[in-house]
Design a protein around this motif. Structure first.
Motif, mmCIF file in Angstrom:
data_model
loop_
_atom_site.group_PDB
_atom_site.id
_atom_site.type_symbol
_atom_site.label_atom_id
_atom_site.label_comp_id
_atom_site.label_asym_id
_atom_site.label_seq_id
_atom_site.Cartn_x
_atom_site.Cartn_y
_atom_site.Cartn_z
ATOM 1 N N TRP A 93 -49.078 -86.844 -123.530
ATOM 2 C CA TRP A 93 -47.403 -85.898 -122.619
ATOM 3 C C TRP A 93 -47.448 -84.590 -124.011
ATOM 4 O O TRP A 93 -48.587 -85.166 -124.952
ATOM 5 N N THR A 138 -37.185 -81.773 -122.991
ATOM 6 C CA THR A 138 -38.458 -81.110 -123.510
ATOM 7 C C THR A 138 -39.804 -81.389 -123.214
ATOM 8 O O THR A 138 -40.960 -80.201 -124.270
ATOM 9 N N ARG A 139 -40.233 -82.632 -122.239
ATOM 10 C CA ARG A 139 -41.415 -83.048 -122.845
ATOM 11 C C ARG A 139 -42.011 -83.482 -121.111
ATOM 12 O O ARG A 139 -40.703 -83.790 -120.509
ATOM 13 N N TYR A 140 -43.341 -83.553 -120.936
ATOM 14 C CA TYR A 140 -43.657 -83.487 -119.571
ATOM 15 C C TYR A 140 -45.103 -84.431 -119.873
ATOM 16 O O TYR A 140 -45.521 -83.877 -121.115
ATOM 17 N N HIS A 183 -32.707 -85.413 -124.725
ATOM 18 C CA HIS A 183 -33.182 -84.633 -124.558
ATOM 19 C C HIS A 183 -34.810 -84.056 -124.910
ATOM 20 O O HIS A 183 -35.801 -82.943 -124.548
ATOM 21 N N GLN A 184 -35.338 -85.855 -124.850
ATOM 22 C CA GLN A 184 -36.762 -85.777 -125.047
ATOM 23 C C GLN A 184 -37.503 -85.432 -123.427
ATOM 24 O O GLN A 184 -38.899 -84.722 -123.059
ATOM 25 N N THR A 193 -50.176 -75.045 -120.126
ATOM 26 C CA THR A 193 -48.826 -75.304 -120.323
ATOM 27 C C THR A 193 -47.868 -74.890 -118.667
ATOM 28 O O THR A 193 -48.500 -74.776 -118.489
ATOM 29 N N GLU A 206 -47.864 -78.836 -127.671
ATOM 30 C CA GLU A 206 -48.191 -80.132 -128.577
ATOM 31 C C GLU A 206 -48.684 -81.297 -128.393
ATOM 32 O O GLU A 206 -47.352 -81.673 -126.985
ATOM 33 N N THR A 234 -44.977 -81.319 -125.617
ATOM 34 C CA THR A 234 -43.710 -80.697 -125.751
ATOM 35 C C THR A 234 -44.000 -79.046 -124.815
ATOM 36 O O THR A 234 -45.185 -79.100 -124.153
ATOM 37 N N GLU A 235 -43.217 -77.921 -124.842
ATOM 38 C CA GLU A 235 -42.849 -76.850 -124.273
ATOM 39 C C GLU A 235 -44.127 -75.838 -124.493
ATOM 40 O O GLU A 235 -44.852 -75.304 -123.436
ATOM 41 N N ASP A 236 -44.209 -76.440 -126.169
ATOM 42 C CA ASP A 236 -45.121 -75.248 -127.022
ATOM 43 C C ASP A 236 -46.653 -75.858 -126.621
ATOM 44 O O ASP A 236 -48.112 -74.575 -127.029
ATOM 45 N N THR A 251 -47.130 -84.949 -127.894
ATOM 46 C CA THR A 251 -46.301 -85.732 -128.291
ATOM 47 C C THR A 251 -46.194 -87.474 -128.175
ATOM 48 O O THR A 251 -46.903 -87.903 -126.519
#
Length: 207
Positions: free
Chosen positions: A137, A76-78, A72-73, A112, A143, A139-141, A145
């Motif tokens: 790194w 949803t993370r990049y 999942h990470q 983003t 933020e 999140t899709e928003d 992480t």
């Protein structure tokens, strides 16, 4: 000096109990001693049988959870470039080993995947100035992480939960054995009280 009184010596301690004394026949062995031995043996066998199975079950469940979390990470993370909007604090000991491992939270600007520009706070090296670019790194928003869990981290956390499960079984077995010993001890004391109440009148006859 002749005739001197030798220093007082402490009284000898109780003799060591022979190995497996509760299993050996002797006139002082009580039924509760033998019962406690069987309980201890049963608890030991139960712990040795249950602990590995529990560790395997908990480890398998933990591995599945952390593998799903890692997937999942990853989805949803990049990792992307981030630009500092202000200078990062300087470390009080420049060039030290501590500075190499120190990171300060600083406001950064990211773009983003949808093309939106956002600001967030990221951990950066000391002394970086505004407009410097770092890789972080998000999140899709947008933020900041942590990176997704690696296979090594998944394996480490899985092993940790398996060990905790095995230790929990061992502690539960030890607690059960201690509780059984306490119950048997109280039972012995109650029997001693009853026996003394029956014997005391014959030892305390009026003069």
């Amino acid at each position: 000096m002749a005739g001197a009184t030798p220093p007082a010596q402490p009284p000898p301690g109780p003799p060591p109990r022979p190995l497996l004394w509760r299993w050996r026949r002797n006139p002082l062995r009580r039924r509760t001693d033998r019962l406690r031995t069987w309980i201890g043996l049963g608890v030991l066998i139960a712990v040795l049988a249950v602990a590995p199975a529990t560790a395997a079950l908990v480890g398998d469940a933990a591995r599945g959870h952390y593998e799903d979390l890692a997937r999942h990470q990853t989805q949803t993370r990049y990792e992307t470039d981030a630009t500092l909007t202000r200078d990062a604090p300087r470390h009080p000991e420049p060039g030290s080993d501590e500075e190499k491992h120190t990171r300060y939270p600083v406001e950064v600007r990211v773009v983003t995947r949808e093309g939106r520009t956002r600001t967030t706070r990221a951990e950066v090296r000391p002394g970086l100035t505004a407009d410097n670019t770092v890789r972080i790194w998000i999140t899709e928003d947008g933020e900041a992480t942590e990176p997704p869990l690696t296979s090594e981290e998944v394996r480490s956390r899985t092993t940790g939960w398996a060990l905790l499960a095995a230790m929990g079984v061992a502690l539960a077995g030890a607690a059960a054995h201690a509780l059984a010993g306490l119950v048997l001890r109280r039972r012995n004391l109650a029997r001693w009280d009853a026996a003394w109440a029956e014997t005391a009148p014959r030892w305390t006859t009026p003069g």
